[in-house]
Design a protein around this motif. Structure first.
Motif, PDB file in Angstrom:
ATOM      1  N   TYR A   1       0.853  -1.187   0.000  1.00  0.00           N
ATOM      2  CA  TYR A   1       0.000   0.000   0.000  1.00  0.00           C
ATOM      3  C   TYR A   1       0.881   1.226   0.000  1.00  0.00           C
ATOM      4  CZ  TYR A   1      -3.802  -3.043   1.593  1.00  0.00           C
ATOM      5  OH  TYR A   1      -4.728  -4.024   1.704  1.00  0.00           O
TER       6      TYR A   1
ATOM      7  N   TYR B   1      -1.075   6.637  -2.058  1.00  0.00           N
ATOM      8  CA  TYR B   1      -2.145   6.629  -3.076  1.00  0.00           C
ATOM      9  C   TYR B   1      -3.396   5.965  -2.508  1.00  0.00           C
ATOM     10  CZ  TYR B   1      -4.630   4.999  -7.293  1.00  0.00           C
ATOM     11  OH  TYR B   1      -5.589   4.724  -8.230  1.00  0.00           O
ATOM     12  N   ASP B   2      -3.208   4.809  -1.882  1.00  0.00           N
ATOM     13  CA  ASP B   2      -4.365   4.101  -1.301  1.00  0.00           C
ATOM     14  C   ASP B   2      -5.011   4.907  -0.188  1.00  0.00           C
ATOM     15  OD1 ASP B   2      -4.110   1.368  -2.686  1.00  0.00           O
ATOM     16  OD2 ASP B   2      -2.095   1.729  -1.909  1.00  0.00           O
TER      17      ASP B   2
ATOM     18  N   SER C   1      -8.685   3.594   0.087  1.00  0.00           N
ATOM     19  CA  SER C   1      -8.745   2.138  -0.007  1.00  0.00           C
ATOM     20  C   SER C   1      -7.845   1.488   1.049  1.00  0.00           C
ATOM     21  CB  SER C   1      -8.378   1.659  -1.413  1.00  0.00           C
ATOM     22  OG  SER C   1      -7.137   2.158  -1.800  1.00  0.00           O
ATOM     23  N   ALA C   2      -7.131   2.297   1.827  1.00  0.00           N
ATOM     24  CA  ALA C   2      -6.374   1.793   2.982  1.00  0.00           C
ATOM     25  C   ALA C   2      -6.240   2.923   3.994  1.00  0.00           C
ATOM     26  CB  ALA C   2      -4.989   1.315   2.551  1.00  0.00           C
TER      27      ALA C   2
ATOM     28  N   ALA D   1      -1.331   1.165   5.758  1.00  0.00           N
ATOM     29  CA  ALA D   1      -0.403   1.443   4.653  1.00  0.00           C
ATOM     30  C   ALA D   1       1.037   1.707   5.106  1.00  0.00           C
ATOM     31  CB  ALA D   1      -0.911   2.639   3.849  1.00  0.00           C
TER      32      ALA D   1
ATOM     33  N   GLU E   1       2.218   5.389  -9.169  1.00  0.00           N
ATOM     34  CA  GLU E   1       0.775   5.323  -9.066  1.00  0.00           C
ATOM     35  C   GLU E   1       0.178   6.640  -8.535  1.00  0.00           C
ATOM     36  OE1 GLU E   1      -1.817   1.450  -7.587  1.00  0.00           O
ATOM     37  OE2 GLU E   1      -0.440   2.407  -6.220  1.00  0.00           O
TER      38      GLU E   1
END
Ligand code: ATP
Ligand code: MG
Length: 297
Positions: free
Chosen positions: A58, A61-62, A67-68, A73, A91
């Motif tokens: 992770y 970005y996540d 998303s995390a 992360a 990313e």
């Protein structure tokens, strides 16, 4: 709660990443709990902390896209660096585009950090060389900005855009934001011009210029290829010692908020270089009380 600082300067190659990783390692060395956030798709601070950016499960970005969580992360920098890292890789460049359509797009990092603020004394954010939505997320999340600068002829000129951006973020998005200080980096005292610009900086900004000066030192430049901050790679090098001294200066100047009795909400804002004064000092056109619509100097 942690003190959250952005290391920012929209000029490229001025020593932001070197300052971020070495300050993180320096603060860890003097006993502080540190999270370092790489907010640059180049991922240099990630690699410079001994984490392979291509293999990070992770990244920030996540976190930005929710998303995390930060707790999921974060990873530990290579031993014995002594700090945690939110990594970045290419990313992250996509996040910039993806976030445009999302709500609270400037405040995503700030929201995510609220959950871990109590676990750290300092959170350091390495910003990319632009005044982008990523940098804006850093500035919205932070209490202050540390500006690394080389003592060169055009150094002051580039400051105007940054100061105007900070002023706008302060006015519209983050009332806590201030410039903590200017850090003179890659300094070579043998060069007369550098001495002159250094004096000029002191003259304009007074005690907003950190006392510590980071010398040009090849060990600091070599360390990233070993996946370590210079402070860890060669603690005896002059540059490394300077960064530890800088960490000590920062702790003295800005003790971790946890050391203060007041709760975070009631905490006094850190001392401010008024952006207006700063802009004027660097030749900006901003007059007192003048609304500033754009960042163009
Ligand atoms: P970018 O804008 O691309 O993110 P940056 O502002 O993060 O760059 P760095 O990557 O930290 O800048 O530094 C630029 C180059 O200068 C690197 O090669 C780094 O190793 C070198 N460097 C930084 N500080 C010093 C120093 N004090 N002495 C010698 N070399 C240095
Ligand atoms: Mg960098």
């Amino acid at each position: 709660m942690a003190r959250i600082f952005c290391i920012a300067n929209q000029k490229g190659g001025v020593g932001k990443t070197t300052t971020t990783v070495n300050l993180a390692a320096g603060l860890a060395k003097v006993g502080q709990r540190v999270l370092m956030i790489d907010l640059d798709p180049q991922g240099n601070a990630t690699m410079g902390s001994g984490i392979d950016k291509r293999e990070a499960e992770y990244t920030v970005y996540d976190v930005l896209l929710e998303s995390a969580s930060v707790a999921e992360a974060r990873v530990r920098a290579a031993e014995p660096c002594g700090y945690d890292v939110l990594a970045a890789n290419r990313e992250l460049a996509g996040a910039e585009v993806e976030m445009v359509a999302l709500d609270r797009r400037e405040k995503r990092l700030r929201t995510a950090l609220a959950a871990v603020g109590a676990e750290y004394d300092f959170i350091l954010i390495d910003c990319p060389p632009s005044l982008s939505l990523l940098t804006l997320n850093g500035l919205c999340a932070a209490h202050g900005v540390i500006v690394p600068m080389q003592c060169e002829y055009f150094a002051l000129e580039g400051l105007t855009d940054l100061v105007n951006t900070i002023k706008q973020v302060h006015a519209n998005l983050n009332r806590n934001l201030s410039i903590i200080g200017l850090l003179r980096v890659m300094f070579d005292p043998r060069i007369t011009l550098q001495q002159q610009v250094s004096e000029q900086l002191k003259g304009h900004f007074g005690d907003k210029v950190f006392d510590t000066v980071i010398p040009r030192n090849v060990r600091l430049a070599e360390a990233p290829s070993y996946g370590l901050p210079g402070v860890v790679f060669d603690g005896g090098a002059r540059g490394s010692q300077a960064y530890v001294a800088f960490a000590e200066e920062l702790v003295k100047k800005m003790p971790p908020a946890s050391a203060a009795a007041a709760p975070a909400a009631a905490e006094p804002a850190p001392p401010v270089v008024t952006p207006v004064a700063a802009a004027q000092a660097v030749g900006g056109e901003t007059g007192p009380g003048t609304p500033h619509a754009g960042t163009d100097a």
